[in-house]
Design an enzyme around this catalytic site. Structure first.
Site, PDB file in Angstrom:
ATOM      1  N   ARG A   1       0.806  -1.219   0.000  1.00 46.26           N
ATOM      2  CA  ARG A   1       0.000   0.000   0.000  1.00 46.26           C
ATOM      3  C   ARG A   1       0.845   1.278   0.000  1.00 46.26           C
ATOM      4  O   ARG A   1       0.555   2.235  -0.716  1.00 46.26           O
ATOM      5  CB  ARG A   1      -0.887  -0.005   1.251  1.00 46.26           C
ATOM      6  CG  ARG A   1      -1.906   1.104   1.297  1.00 46.26           C
ATOM      7  CD  ARG A   1      -2.529   1.210   2.691  1.00 46.26           C
ATOM      8  NE  ARG A   1      -3.001  -0.030   3.235  1.00 46.26           N
ATOM      9  CZ  ARG A   1      -4.254  -0.496   3.109  1.00 46.26           C
ATOM     10  NH1 ARG A   1      -5.148   0.212   2.470  1.00 46.26           N
ATOM     11  NH2 ARG A   1      -4.595  -1.657   3.643  1.00 46.26           N
TER      12      ARG A   1
ATOM     13  N   ARG B   1     -13.218  -0.951  -1.794  1.00 47.07           N
ATOM     14  CA  ARG B   1     -12.778  -0.584  -0.444  1.00 47.07           C
ATOM     15  C   ARG B   1     -13.822   0.203   0.370  1.00 47.07           C
ATOM     16  O   ARG B   1     -14.014  -0.086   1.549  1.00 47.07           O
ATOM     17  CB  ARG B   1     -11.451   0.188  -0.490  1.00 47.07           C
ATOM     18  CG  ARG B   1     -10.315  -0.581  -1.201  1.00 47.07           C
ATOM     19  CD  ARG B   1      -8.938   0.023  -0.975  1.00 47.07           C
ATOM     20  NE  ARG B   1      -8.501  -0.172   0.389  1.00 47.07           N
ATOM     21  CZ  ARG B   1      -8.545   0.731   1.332  1.00 47.07           C
ATOM     22  NH1 ARG B   1      -8.956   1.947   1.052  1.00 47.07           N
ATOM     23  NH2 ARG B   1      -8.170   0.460   2.549  1.00 47.07           N
TER      24      ARG B   1
ATOM     25  N   CYS C   1     -26.704  -2.231  -8.334  1.00 46.59           N
ATOM     26  CA  CYS C   1     -27.979  -2.281  -7.615  1.00 46.59           C
ATOM     27  C   CYS C   1     -27.811  -2.736  -6.178  1.00 46.59           C
ATOM     28  O   CYS C   1     -28.285  -3.804  -5.790  1.00 46.59           O
ATOM     29  CB  CYS C   1     -28.941  -3.184  -8.361  1.00 46.59           C
ATOM     30  SG  CYS C   1     -29.235  -2.532 -10.004  1.00 46.59           S
TER      31      CYS C   1
HETATM   32  N1  LLP Z   1       2.871  -9.140   3.387  1.00 52.12           N
HETATM   33  C1  LLP Z   1       1.814  -9.942   3.693  1.00 52.12           C
HETATM   34  C2  LLP Z   1       2.082 -11.304   4.178  1.00 52.12           C
HETATM   35  C3  LLP Z   1       0.510  -9.447   3.576  1.00 52.12           C
HETATM   36  O1  LLP Z   1      -0.530 -10.230   3.878  1.00 52.12           O
HETATM   37  C4  LLP Z   1       0.288  -8.114   3.123  1.00 52.12           C
HETATM   38  C5  LLP Z   1      -1.059  -7.584   2.984  1.00 52.12           C
HETATM   39  C6  LLP Z   1       1.422  -7.337   2.788  1.00 52.12           C
HETATM   40  C7  LLP Z   1       2.697  -7.882   2.947  1.00 52.12           C
HETATM   41  C8  LLP Z   1       1.314  -5.935   2.279  1.00 52.12           C
HETATM   42  O2  LLP Z   1       0.788  -5.073   3.248  1.00 52.12           O
HETATM   43  P1  LLP Z   1       0.680  -3.498   2.965  1.00 52.12           P
HETATM   44  O3  LLP Z   1       2.089  -2.940   2.954  1.00 52.12           O
HETATM   45  O4  LLP Z   1       0.008  -3.304   1.658  1.00 52.12           O
HETATM   46  O5  LLP Z   1      -0.135  -3.002   4.094  1.00 52.12           O
HETATM   47  N2  LLP Z   1      -7.409  -5.250   0.785  1.00 52.12           N
HETATM   48  C9  LLP Z   1      -7.054  -4.541   1.992  1.00 52.12           C
HETATM   49  C10 LLP Z   1      -5.615  -4.774   2.393  1.00 52.12           C
HETATM   50  C11 LLP Z   1      -5.266  -6.231   2.591  1.00 52.12           C
HETATM   51  C12 LLP Z   1      -3.821  -6.471   2.994  1.00 52.12           C
HETATM   52  C13 LLP Z   1      -3.505  -7.919   3.015  1.00 52.12           C
HETATM   53  N3  LLP Z   1      -2.140  -8.242   3.274  1.00 52.12           N
HETATM   54  C14 LLP Z   1      -7.359  -3.059   1.798  1.00 52.12           C
HETATM   55  O6  LLP Z   1      -7.854  -2.673   0.746  1.00 52.12           O
HETATM   56  O7  LLP Z   1      -7.166  -2.271   2.713  1.00 52.12           O
END
Ligand code: LLP
Length: 419
Positions: free
Chosen positions: A279, A315, A345
């Site tokens: 992210r 989201r 819908c």
């Molecule tokens: N490593 C692992 C093992 C993970 O499960 C994740 C994210 C990351 C790294 C990356 O994390 P980040 O730096 O992006 O926070 N769909 C959700 C977010 C789900 C994150 C899942 N795991 C949203 O839209 O907020």
């Protein structure tokens, strides 16, 4: 400075290209990414963790457009993947297998086999059953699988419940309590078909305070140090991802404090560090470009109905996530709150609620900000709406990364039985 800024005419633009021109030329809904922003933010992240000796594996789940991965591969990034599909994407985009880390609680046998055949750098195992499966598949190939153990250190990450992974009550990792993880690591180290790669932790996503990171990293460091004291080989500590971004202001992340924390905790520890940011590299380097279809005056509410919907950006519906929404043209004065909704819908189909928006009319372009992470990747074709395409702007040039599929293409994927 945000990647999406207003030009001299007040029009929202990226790398000197106006989003109004992009909407006119490429249509909507459309994800638009700033290649320059992605590159800068990756470099700043790598720079911040560099002094601690970090290997950076971009979490493909945040954005897995081949063009985005290729850009990061060019910068030297590795990949954190969670499926055979993401493995194929990482390899296709030019990330060397040795720089790929395979995370996730449920790796199927065919996915493990594909990863080993490719020569994957590290598999983060999450259960004794998975360690056993990896060992067997490696044995059948006469090779040693590089396996790290993802541990659960029971830390509350203070974020949305659906993206919290650090607590013992979740499905993630092997508990460090009661020798469970220690015993499994001893088993990994003794397995002739496995080379022990180290330990991994990931406590959640959109974490906006450093405290949970510090707690989790200290626990990981103590655990790794104790295993080393037994004479076990623990080369890598993989610190996961999770750094939160500013969804209100849309500013790029400042990684300085995170880098300083990591340096302070791990300086001279002798571990190789791994990172899995997703992210924080992508969110504020992407917008979802959409156009108004109708403005509908409800009883006591204005609905701005746009051509992007929950199938394009889930989201807000799934996590009540806030994404700032701006007009592409220089905004007039606000005339009161409006809900920005899609054509799907469901009442839950909204991109923003109660936003003070100016006078709007059909055809006006809007940008849903901070949509570069977990946007396009979570899209679906619900309501038989082909999800928005993706476009990257870099050095003033537009590159279509993926065009929106046509309805005819969606239908062509299906077969009808001969009734
Ligand atoms: N490593 C692992 C093992 C993970 O499960 C994740 C994210 C990351 C790294 C990356 O994390 P980040 O730096 O992006 O926070 N769909 C959700 C977010 C789900 C994150 C899942 N795991 C949203 O839209 O907020």
């Amino acid at each position: 400075m945000p990647a999406f800024i207003r030009d001299a005419n007040g029009v929202l633009s990226v790398s000197g290209v106006s989003l109004a021109d992009i909407a006119a030329q490429y249509g909507s809904p459309l994800y638009v990414y700033s290649g320059d922003g992605i590159r800068n933010d990756y470099r700043r992240f790598a720079g911040a963790v560099g002094p601690a000796g970090g290997r950076v594996h971009f979490a493909l789940k945040a954005n897995s457009a081949l063009g985005v991965i290729a850009l990061l591969a060019h910068e030297g990034a590795g990949a954190d993947i969670v499926s055979g599909g993401e493995l194929a994407r990482a390899l296709a985009a030019g990330i060397p297998a040795s720089k790929i880390v395979f995370s996730g609680v449920g790796k199927a046998a065919d996915e493990i086999a594909a990863a080993l055949d490719a020569g994957i750098g590290q598999i983060n195992a999450e259960s004794p059953q998975e360690v056993e499966a990896i060992s067997q598949i490696a044995a059948s190939r006469g090779i040693k699988a590089p396996v790290a153990l993802r541990v659960n250190v029971d830390v509350t990450p203070q974020t949305h419940a659906k993206i919290s992974t650090g607590q013992r009550s979740t499905k993630f990792g092997v508990s460090t309590a009661q020798n469970e993880a220690a015993n499994l690591y001893r088993q990994i180290a003794a397995d002739p078909h496995i080379s022990a790669a180290g330990l991994a932790v990931h406590i959640g996503s959109q974490i906006t305070s450093l405290d949970p990171f510090e707690q989790a990293y200290r626990a990981l460091l103590d655990f790794g140090t104790a295993l080393r004291a037994e004479g076990l080989d623990v080369p890598v500590l993989d610190l996961g991802g999770g750094i939160g971004v500013d969804y209100e202001a849309g500013e790029a992340c400042d990684f300085t404090d995170y880098g300083a924390l990591v340096s302070r905790l791990f300086a001279d520890s002798g571990f190789i560090l791994g990172f899995e940011p997703g992210r924080s590299i992508m969110a504020n380097n992407g917008v979802l470009l959409t156009r108004v279809i109708y403005v509908k005056d409800g009883d006591n509410k204005r609905f701005v109905i746009v051509d992007a919907a929950m199938n394009d950006l889930l989201r807000p519906t799934l996590y009540e996530a806030h994404h700032a929404i701006q007009t592409v043209q220089s905004p007039g004065p606000g005339i009161g709150p409006a809900d920005i909704v899609g054509p799907v819908c469901e009442t839950g189909d909204y991109l923003g609620q109660g936003r003070d928006m100016p006078q709007l009319g059909a055809g006006d372009a809007l940008a849903v900000l901070s949509a570069g992470a977990y946007g396009a990747v979570m899209a679906s074709s619900y309501n038989t709406r082909p999800p928005a395409g993706e476009l990257l702007v870099m050095d003033g040039t537009c590159h279509v990364l993926r065009r929106q599929r046509t309805v005819a293409e969606l239908l062509a994927e299906e077969t009808v039985p001969d009734f």
